[in-house]
Scaffold this active site. Structure first.
Site, PDB file in Angstrom:
ATOM      1  N   GLY A 237       0.801  -1.208   0.000  1.00 22.65           N
ATOM      2  CA  GLY A 237       0.000   0.000   0.000  1.00 22.65           C
ATOM      3  C   GLY A 237       0.834   1.258   0.000  1.00 22.65           C
ATOM      4  CG  ASP A 264       6.303   7.139 -12.966  1.00 20.45           C
ATOM      5  OD1 ASP A 264       7.029   7.592 -12.064  1.00 20.45           O
ATOM      6  OD2 ASP A 264       6.728   6.399 -13.880  1.00 20.45           O
TER       7      ASP A 264
END
Length: 316
Positions: A237, A264
């Protein structure tokens, strides 16, 4: 408008195998794809696909296939003339989602090109809400350049995010708080580099449901002047820490296909949520949703809003 800078862009070629990679063996690819890449370019692609005005600043010549590929995807760009073509990066993707990357170092930039990129950021940032400085710096560029660019953006009303690693990241941190950005996005290893912690231990603790070590490490950077730390922890996570609080989000169940562009995409998701006025929990949820969506896509494909399910991301 969002502005991204990619000083070391690339053409990313992905080869997908139908079996596990074995050193020294002969493999046959099931598919191959080539897309414009580099971390800032990836952020620009995701933001553009989400319908947000975005300009990618990068070195490039008129004959560079990279520029043609960006144009074909509808990504607006501002190219500063340079002598060489963009590097080519190779990714080998296995059926279980394991990806092996081989990145070329990139073409050295001349002082004139570096100066042109700096001037472009200074000019275009005056019309931007966010400026994203992403990726490695190519040969010929001082590792402290990102710190200089943060100072340039500070002269405008735009906020600045930095996503880099190794020597440029450490050089940036050495200048805190003067060079502290509004957002920094380290992974576990990079957060460990910045704070003297064990990155593997941070990720392992998060995998067990305990984000506390990551939160404590991120708070060190907040105390040094960074407004927000988005620490991505792979399949465990991500954590967001600001002066206002700390949040931990776990990803939804997915079948991993490629990790290319996942970080990204997380950064792009964060910015999209921020532009929509989301609070810390909402920004983190969107970041994890976009990163997870990217990991579930093959090769160098990047997520569009239709690939993303924010409601599937629990935030604590």
């Amino acid at each position: 408008m969002i502005l991204t800078l990619t000083a070391n862009p690339s053409m990313d070629r992905t080869v997908t195998l139908d079996a596990a990679l074995q050193r020294g063996a002969v493999h046959r690819a099931t598919t191959t794809t080539t897309d414009p890449g580099g971390k800032g370019v990836n952020v620009a692609r995701v933001l553009t696909a989400a319908g947000r005005p975005c300009t990618a600043v990068l070195p490039g010549t008129g004959s560079d296939p990279l520029l043609g590929a960006l144009g074909a995807l509808g990504v607006r760009y501002h190219a500063v003339p340079t002598a060489g073509l963009a590097r080519t990066n190779l990714t080998v993707s296995e059926p279980d989602g394991t990806t092996t990357k081989i990145n070329e170092p990139g073409t050295a930039l001349t002082p004139d090109t570096v100066a042109g990129l700096t001037a472009s950021v200074r000019e275009l940032a005056q019309r931007a809400q966010w400026v994203v400085l992403s990726g490695s710096v190519p040969p010929g560029v001082d590792v402290g350049w990102y710190g200089e660019l943060v100072a340039v953006v500070r002269e405008t009303s735009a906020r600045v995010a930095v996503d880099t690693s190794d020597a440029p990241l450490l050089a940036l941190a050495a200048g805190f708080p003067r060079t502290a950005p509004d957002l920094i996005k380290p992974n576990a290893e990079e957060l460990g580099q910045l704070t003297g912690r064990d990155g593997v231990a941070l990720e392992d603790a998060a995998a067990q449901g305990d984000p506390t070590p990551t939160v404590e490490a991120a708070r060190i950077l907040v105390e040094q002047g960074v407004a927000a730390v988005l620490a991505t922890l792979g399949a465990s996570g991500a954590v967001l820490v600001t002066e206002a609080g700390a949040w931990f989000a776990t990803p939804p169940p997915i079948t991993p296909r490629s990790t290319v562009g996942a970080g990204d995409s997380s950064l792009a998701g964060y910015i999209l949520a921020d532009l929509d006025g989301e609070d810390g929990a909402g920004r983190l949820a969107r970041a994890v949703a976009y990163g997870s969506a990217a990991a579930a896509l093959p090769g160098t494909r990047l997520p569009t809003p239709s690939d993303v399910d924010v409601t599937a991301v629990p935030v604590h």
